[in-house]
Write a protein that holds these residues in place. Sequence first.
Motif, PDB file in Angstrom:
ATOM      1  N   CYS A 131      43.499  39.120  48.223  1.00 52.97           N
ATOM      2  CA  CYS A 131      43.645  38.275  47.038  1.00 52.97           C
ATOM      3  C   CYS A 131      44.385  36.986  47.380  1.00 52.97           C
ATOM      4  O   CYS A 131      45.334  36.986  48.148  1.00 52.97           O
ATOM      5  CB  CYS A 131      44.422  39.010  45.944  1.00 52.97           C
ATOM      6  SG  CYS A 131      43.624  40.505  45.354  1.00 52.97           S
ATOM      7  N   PHE A 132      43.925  35.911  46.780  1.00 49.25           N
ATOM      8  CA  PHE A 132      44.561  34.607  46.962  1.00 49.25           C
ATOM      9  C   PHE A 132      44.751  33.987  45.585  1.00 49.25           C
ATOM     10  O   PHE A 132      43.804  33.891  44.809  1.00 49.25           O
ATOM     11  CB  PHE A 132      43.671  33.705  47.826  1.00 49.25           C
ATOM     12  CG  PHE A 132      44.201  32.311  47.980  1.00 49.25           C
ATOM     13  CD1 PHE A 132      45.244  32.038  48.844  1.00 49.25           C
ATOM     14  CD2 PHE A 132      43.666  31.274  47.230  1.00 49.25           C
ATOM     15  CE1 PHE A 132      45.742  30.754  48.978  1.00 49.25           C
ATOM     16  CE2 PHE A 132      44.147  29.980  47.360  1.00 49.25           C
ATOM     17  CZ  PHE A 132      45.198  29.724  48.233  1.00 49.25           C
ATOM     18  N   ALA A 155      43.838  30.020  39.655  1.00 49.10           N
ATOM     19  CA  ALA A 155      42.626  30.615  40.205  1.00 49.10           C
ATOM     20  C   ALA A 155      43.037  31.811  41.049  1.00 49.10           C
ATOM     21  O   ALA A 155      44.049  31.767  41.747  1.00 49.10           O
ATOM     22  CB  ALA A 155      41.872  29.608  41.060  1.00 49.10           C
ATOM     23  N   VAL A 156      42.257  32.862  40.953  1.00 51.25           N
ATOM     24  CA  VAL A 156      42.468  34.041  41.787  1.00 51.25           C
ATOM     25  C   VAL A 156      41.158  34.314  42.513  1.00 51.25           C
ATOM     26  O   VAL A 156      40.113  34.458  41.879  1.00 51.25           O
ATOM     27  CB  VAL A 156      42.875  35.271  40.944  1.00 51.25           C
ATOM     28  CG1 VAL A 156      43.054  36.485  41.845  1.00 51.25           C
ATOM     29  CG2 VAL A 156      44.129  35.001  40.138  1.00 51.25           C
ATOM     30  N   ILE A 157      41.224  34.371  43.817  1.00 51.60           N
ATOM     31  CA  ILE A 157      40.049  34.692  44.622  1.00 51.60           C
ATOM     32  C   ILE A 157      40.296  36.065  45.234  1.00 51.60           C
ATOM     33  O   ILE A 157      41.324  36.291  45.873  1.00 51.60           O
ATOM     34  CB  ILE A 157      39.819  33.634  45.719  1.00 51.60           C
ATOM     35  CG1 ILE A 157      39.581  32.276  45.059  1.00 51.60           C
ATOM     36  CG2 ILE A 157      38.662  34.045  46.624  1.00 51.60           C
ATOM     37  CD1 ILE A 157      39.587  31.126  46.020  1.00 51.60           C
ATOM     38  N   MET A 158      39.362  36.969  44.995  1.00 53.51           N
ATOM     39  CA  MET A 158      39.467  38.328  45.514  1.00 53.51           C
ATOM     40  C   MET A 158      38.243  38.599  46.376  1.00 53.51           C
ATOM     41  O   MET A 158      37.118  38.440  45.917  1.00 53.51           O
ATOM     42  CB  MET A 158      39.543  39.327  44.357  1.00 53.51           C
ATOM     43  CG  MET A 158      40.772  39.159  43.496  1.00 53.51           C
ATOM     44  SD  MET A 158      40.770  40.252  42.058  1.00 53.51           S
ATOM     45  CE  MET A 158      40.199  39.111  40.800  1.00 53.51           C
ATOM     46  N   VAL A 159      38.473  38.989  47.602  1.00 60.18           N
ATOM     47  CA  VAL A 159      37.384  39.220  48.544  1.00 60.18           C
ATOM     48  C   VAL A 159      37.296  40.713  48.849  1.00 60.18           C
ATOM     49  O   VAL A 159      38.312  41.381  49.046  1.00 60.18           O
ATOM     50  CB  VAL A 159      37.614  38.418  49.851  1.00 60.18           C
ATOM     51  CG1 VAL A 159      36.505  38.683  50.853  1.00 60.18           C
ATOM     52  CG2 VAL A 159      37.723  36.939  49.544  1.00 60.18           C
ATOM     53  N   GLY A 160      36.069  41.209  48.892  1.00 59.01           N
ATOM     54  CA  GLY A 160      35.847  42.592  49.296  1.00 59.01           C
ATOM     55  C   GLY A 160      36.036  43.612  48.192  1.00 59.01           C
ATOM     56  O   GLY A 160      36.084  44.811  48.469  1.00 59.01           O
ATOM     57  N   LEU A 161      36.136  43.159  46.948  1.00 60.59           N
ATOM     58  CA  LEU A 161      36.281  44.082  45.829  1.00 60.59           C
ATOM     59  C   LEU A 161      34.990  44.140  45.031  1.00 60.59           C
ATOM     60  O   LEU A 161      34.260  43.152  44.945  1.00 60.59           O
ATOM     61  CB  LEU A 161      37.412  43.640  44.897  1.00 60.59           C
ATOM     62  CG  LEU A 161      38.808  43.525  45.500  1.00 60.59           C
ATOM     63  CD1 LEU A 161      39.787  43.010  44.461  1.00 60.59           C
ATOM     64  CD2 LEU A 161      39.276  44.852  46.047  1.00 60.59           C
ATOM     65  N   SER A 162      34.728  45.278  44.445  1.00 60.42           N
ATOM     66  CA  SER A 162      33.575  45.380  43.554  1.00 60.42           C
ATOM     67  C   SER A 162      33.900  44.647  42.260  1.00 60.42           C
ATOM     68  O   SER A 162      35.087  44.411  41.951  1.00 60.42           O
ATOM     69  CB  SER A 162      33.281  46.855  43.252  1.00 60.42           C
ATOM     70  OG  SER A 162      34.292  47.382  42.402  1.00 60.42           O
ATOM     71  N   PRO A 163      32.890  44.275  41.487  1.00 55.73           N
ATOM     72  CA  PRO A 163      33.167  43.658  40.188  1.00 55.73           C
ATOM     73  C   PRO A 163      34.090  44.521  39.325  1.00 55.73           C
ATOM     74  O   PRO A 163      34.999  44.014  38.681  1.00 55.73           O
ATOM     75  CB  PRO A 163      31.783  43.509  39.560  1.00 55.73           C
ATOM     76  CG  PRO A 163      30.868  43.329  40.746  1.00 55.73           C
ATOM     77  CD  PRO A 163      31.447  44.259  41.792  1.00 55.73           C
ATOM     78  N   ARG A 164      33.877  45.815  39.354  1.00 56.72           N
ATOM     79  CA  ARG A 164      34.710  46.726  38.553  1.00 56.72           C
ATOM     80  C   ARG A 164      36.177  46.683  39.008  1.00 56.72           C
ATOM     81  O   ARG A 164      37.094  46.655  38.194  1.00 56.72           O
ATOM     82  CB  ARG A 164      34.164  48.144  38.661  1.00 56.72           C
ATOM     83  CG  ARG A 164      34.911  49.138  37.830  1.00 56.72           C
ATOM     84  CD  ARG A 164      34.338  50.521  37.993  1.00 56.72           C
ATOM     85  NE  ARG A 164      34.474  51.207  36.729  1.00 56.72           N
ATOM     86  CZ  ARG A 164      33.856  52.299  36.420  1.00 56.72           C
ATOM     87  NH1 ARG A 164      33.014  52.840  37.272  1.00 56.72           N
ATOM     88  NH2 ARG A 164      34.050  52.878  35.262  1.00 56.72           N
ATOM     89  N   GLU A 165      36.409  46.670  40.319  1.00 59.68           N
ATOM     90  CA  GLU A 165      37.774  46.597  40.847  1.00 59.68           C
ATOM     91  C   GLU A 165      38.431  45.264  40.483  1.00 59.68           C
ATOM     92  O   GLU A 165      39.600  45.226  40.090  1.00 59.68           O
ATOM     93  CB  GLU A 165      37.765  46.761  42.366  1.00 59.68           C
ATOM     94  CG  GLU A 165      37.386  48.147  42.835  1.00 59.68           C
ATOM     95  CD  GLU A 165      37.114  48.207  44.328  1.00 59.68           C
ATOM     96  OE1 GLU A 165      37.524  49.218  44.952  1.00 59.68           O
ATOM     97  OE2 GLU A 165      36.503  47.272  44.883  1.00 59.68           O
ATOM     98  N   ALA A 166      37.680  44.180  40.620  1.00 60.84           N
ATOM     99  CA  ALA A 166      38.220  42.854  40.306  1.00 60.84           C
ATOM    100  C   ALA A 166      38.589  42.743  38.833  1.00 60.84           C
ATOM    101  O   ALA A 166      39.676  42.274  38.484  1.00 60.84           O
ATOM    102  CB  ALA A 166      37.205  41.772  40.693  1.00 60.84           C
ATOM    103  N   VAL A 167      37.707  43.195  37.971  1.00 63.44           N
ATOM    104  CA  VAL A 167      37.991  43.164  36.526  1.00 63.44           C
ATOM    105  C   VAL A 167      39.183  44.059  36.206  1.00 63.44           C
ATOM    106  O   VAL A 167      40.040  43.701  35.404  1.00 63.44           O
ATOM    107  CB  VAL A 167      36.730  43.557  35.718  1.00 63.44           C
ATOM    108  CG1 VAL A 167      37.071  43.829  34.263  1.00 63.44           C
ATOM    109  CG2 VAL A 167      35.684  42.461  35.816  1.00 63.44           C
ATOM    110  N   GLY A 168      39.276  45.194  36.857  1.00 64.87           N
ATOM    111  CA  GLY A 168      40.420  46.092  36.644  1.00 64.87           C
ATOM    112  C   GLY A 168      41.742  45.427  37.000  1.00 64.87           C
ATOM    113  O   GLY A 168      42.728  45.558  36.275  1.00 64.87           O
ATOM    114  N   LEU A 169      41.761  44.707  38.123  1.00 61.58           N
ATOM    115  CA  LEU A 169      42.975  43.988  38.509  1.00 61.58           C
ATOM    116  C   LEU A 169      43.316  42.900  37.501  1.00 61.58           C
ATOM    117  O   LEU A 169      44.485  42.698  37.152  1.00 61.58           O
ATOM    118  CB  LEU A 169      42.819  43.372  39.903  1.00 61.58           C
ATOM    119  CG  LEU A 169      42.978  44.305  41.090  1.00 61.58           C
ATOM    120  CD1 LEU A 169      42.713  43.560  42.391  1.00 61.58           C
ATOM    121  CD2 LEU A 169      44.369  44.915  41.119  1.00 61.58           C
TER     122      LEU A 169
END
Length: 114
Positions: free
Chosen positions: A18-19, A29-43
């Motif tokens: 995460c950046f 802005a939050v950039i998340m690499v390597g996460l599924s859409p579900r994981e990103a939305v959860g975060l």
Amino acid sequence: CLQKVAAILKEAFSAESCFVARYGGEEFAVIMVGLSPREAVGLMEAFMAKLAGAGIEHKGATTGDVLTVSAGAVTTVDYEQLALDRLIDVADEKLYEAKDGGRNQLCHTIMPST
């Protein structure tokens, strides 16, 4: 206020994948690499709940006494095939959709690969 939000963002998105960056004014802005859409939305949802729970006073606001966040999110599996400016434009569209929808919410879309 922005420093408090930044601290909560930094804690919520502390993983190496995460950046977090201040994008302008009161936008981040939050950039998340390597996460599924579900994981990103959860975060994102966990961050939003943590921010609302922090009880940061929102003086003079017509939307409530406690600071909350509206968020626009775009996820994609094939980010290398999408133009960065297109991702930013879509995230911005989703942000304003969240604000127009009553604030304190996340509007998300998944961009298909091209």
